[in-house]
Design an enzyme around this catalytic site. Sequence first.
Site, mmCIF file in Angstrom:
data_model
loop_
_atom_site.group_PDB
_atom_site.id
_atom_site.type_symbol
_atom_site.label_atom_id
_atom_site.label_comp_id
_atom_site.label_asym_id
_atom_site.label_seq_id
_atom_site.Cartn_x
_atom_site.Cartn_y
_atom_site.Cartn_z
ATOM 1 N N SER A 191 0.847 -1.200 0.000
ATOM 2 C CA SER A 191 0.000 0.000 0.000
ATOM 3 C C SER A 191 0.875 1.240 0.000
ATOM 4 O O SER A 191 2.027 1.203 0.468
ATOM 5 C CB SER A 191 -0.864 0.027 1.265
ATOM 6 O OG SER A 191 -1.526 1.271 1.400
ATOM 7 N N TYR A 204 -1.996 -1.074 10.651
ATOM 8 C CA TYR A 204 -2.092 -1.503 9.246
ATOM 9 C C TYR A 204 -0.893 -1.012 8.429
ATOM 10 O O TYR A 204 -0.255 -1.772 7.695
ATOM 11 C CB TYR A 204 -3.393 -0.960 8.666
ATOM 12 C CG TYR A 204 -3.545 -1.092 7.169
ATOM 13 C CD1 TYR A 204 -4.054 -2.266 6.608
ATOM 14 C CD2 TYR A 204 -3.204 -0.042 6.306
ATOM 15 C CE1 TYR A 204 -4.211 -2.388 5.226
ATOM 16 C CE2 TYR A 204 -3.353 -0.153 4.942
ATOM 17 C CZ TYR A 204 -3.852 -1.335 4.397
ATOM 18 O OH TYR A 204 -4.002 -1.444 3.032
HETATM 19 P P1 NAD Z 1 -11.421 -6.083 0.101
HETATM 20 O O1 NAD Z 1 -12.144 -5.990 1.388
HETATM 21 O O2 NAD Z 1 -12.230 -6.265 -1.115
HETATM 22 O O3 NAD Z 1 -10.359 -7.271 0.156
HETATM 23 C C1 NAD Z 1 -9.721 -7.681 1.327
HETATM 24 C C2 NAD Z 1 -9.957 -9.166 1.449
HETATM 25 O O4 NAD Z 1 -9.137 -9.682 2.478
HETATM 26 C C3 NAD Z 1 -11.372 -9.539 1.824
HETATM 27 O O5 NAD Z 1 -12.179 -9.708 0.680
HETATM 28 C C4 NAD Z 1 -11.181 -10.843 2.585
HETATM 29 O O6 NAD Z 1 -11.523 -11.950 1.771
HETATM 30 C C5 NAD Z 1 -9.706 -10.899 2.872
HETATM 31 N N1 NAD Z 1 -9.471 -11.147 4.282
HETATM 32 C C6 NAD Z 1 -9.399 -10.237 5.285
HETATM 33 N N2 NAD Z 1 -9.198 -10.884 6.450
HETATM 34 C C7 NAD Z 1 -9.133 -12.209 6.175
HETATM 35 C C8 NAD Z 1 -8.929 -13.386 6.945
HETATM 36 N N3 NAD Z 1 -8.748 -13.332 8.282
HETATM 37 N N4 NAD Z 1 -8.957 -14.582 6.325
HETATM 38 C C9 NAD Z 1 -9.144 -14.661 4.991
HETATM 39 N N5 NAD Z 1 -9.324 -13.585 4.204
HETATM 40 C C10 NAD Z 1 -9.310 -12.383 4.796
HETATM 41 O O7 NAD Z 1 -10.515 -4.780 -0.005
HETATM 42 P P2 NAD Z 1 -9.306 -4.374 -0.993
HETATM 43 O O8 NAD Z 1 -9.167 -2.932 -0.784
HETATM 44 O O9 NAD Z 1 -9.496 -4.920 -2.335
HETATM 45 O O10 NAD Z 1 -8.054 -5.063 -0.297
HETATM 46 C C11 NAD Z 1 -7.153 -5.916 -0.966
HETATM 47 C C12 NAD Z 1 -5.741 -5.562 -0.567
HETATM 48 O O11 NAD Z 1 -5.449 -4.271 -1.051
HETATM 49 C C13 NAD Z 1 -5.495 -5.519 0.936
HETATM 50 O O12 NAD Z 1 -4.240 -6.116 1.220
HETATM 51 C C14 NAD Z 1 -5.428 -4.040 1.223
HETATM 52 O O13 NAD Z 1 -4.626 -3.772 2.351
HETATM 53 C C15 NAD Z 1 -4.786 -3.547 -0.053
HETATM 54 N N6 NAD Z 1 -4.922 -2.117 -0.300
HETATM 55 C C16 NAD Z 1 -6.136 -1.566 -0.530
HETATM 56 C C17 NAD Z 1 -6.219 -0.221 -0.771
HETATM 57 C C18 NAD Z 1 -7.541 0.454 -1.030
HETATM 58 O O14 NAD Z 1 -7.573 1.677 -1.100
HETATM 59 N N7 NAD Z 1 -8.623 -0.260 -1.195
HETATM 60 C C19 NAD Z 1 -5.080 0.575 -0.776
HETATM 61 C C20 NAD Z 1 -3.851 -0.021 -0.548
HETATM 62 C C21 NAD Z 1 -3.783 -1.371 -0.314
#
Ligand code: NAD
Length: 299
Positions: A191, A204
């Site tokens: 991130s 985080y």
């Molecule tokens: P999202 O909620 O769609 O995806 C996160 C997923 O993590 C969930 O769908 C879930 O299936 C999984 N998860 C969480 N805890 C879990 C557990 N204990 N066991 C199994 N699965 C688990 O959100 P997203 O934003 O698409 O996130 C995906 C990645 O992107 C993450 O690593 C997040 O930190 C990273 N990210 C997101 C952003 C943003 O702005 N959305 C920015 C930077 C990084």
Amino acid sequence: MTTDQYTFDDPTTRYPSISPSSGEDQPEPGLDAALETKADLGELTYRGTGRLEGRKAIVTGGDSGIGAATAIAFAREGADVLLSYLPEEEEDAQRIVGLIEEAGRKAVAFPGDLKDPEYCEAMVTRAVEEFGGLDILVNNAGKQIEQESLEDIDDIQLEDTYETNILAMFRVTRAALKHLPAGSTIINTTSIQAYNPSPTLVDYASTKAAINNFTKGLGQQLAPKGIRVNAVAPGPIWTPLQVSDGQPKEDLPDFGKSVPLGRAGQPAELAPAFVFLASPESSYVVGETLNVNGGSPTP
Ligand code: NAD
Ligand code: MG
């Protein structure tokens, strides 16, 4: 109107600047199906061109958001995909299973909790059994809960965040290693928080800094075996994570507006970065973090 990921247009207006209501609220983990402001996973726009023909992939968090967009793209590029997600996310996962199958590829839905070390191992075993091997691992699942003060982060949140974002990444990758032939690729979702931590995301953000470091160290360790490790660092992307306590509610209406492109990103805009790092087009790219963040400078 964007017709596919290769359409030339103005990136400032390629997607509308969203202004989610501060009332958008879901229990953790959120669902794409329940987002009031809909996200684009590339369902109607991602066009495969055979870049991952015959590959065998695991995508953690593949039910929604960035992982789901990546899973759709992988399938349309010719890969079979195992989706890992929490049992509460079955509705989202089944929709992505349907899209993978529509692309003519094999989908395996494998719900479980990444905080459970046995699940981390079982996921890899299942993918190898179903696909006859494994050559792409996307460690994308993540937990993000905002808290005003360090004193508000209790041990449960602290441990859950580190278990999910860091320990599971080590465990799944370790279990996968004995199956990954030369030419395999590992991609970790980090991130912009790794370098520019928000004051409300100290637990985080520190896991994301660790992921960047892990990627660079493991990248060197595995390069001689022909296994490439890289990371993708998203900026503000509209996903269910944001409405399930990922952001302070009052910040939602302005989500993503402060980046140079002036708008939040959509999950569909992340998928090509994962495809690039998974494919042999990136054969000389190792230990790199590909920033997909709307223009915010990074070190
Ligand atoms: P999202 O909620 O769609 O995806 C996160 C997923 O993590 C969930 O769908 C879930 O299936 C999984 N998860 C969480 N805890 C879990 C557990 N204990 N066991 C199994 N699965 C688990 O959100 P997203 O934003 O698409 O996130 C995906 C990645 O992107 C993450 O690593 C997040 O930190 C990273 N990210 C997101 C952003 C943003 O702005 N959305 C920015 C930077 C990084
Ligand atoms: Mg989800």
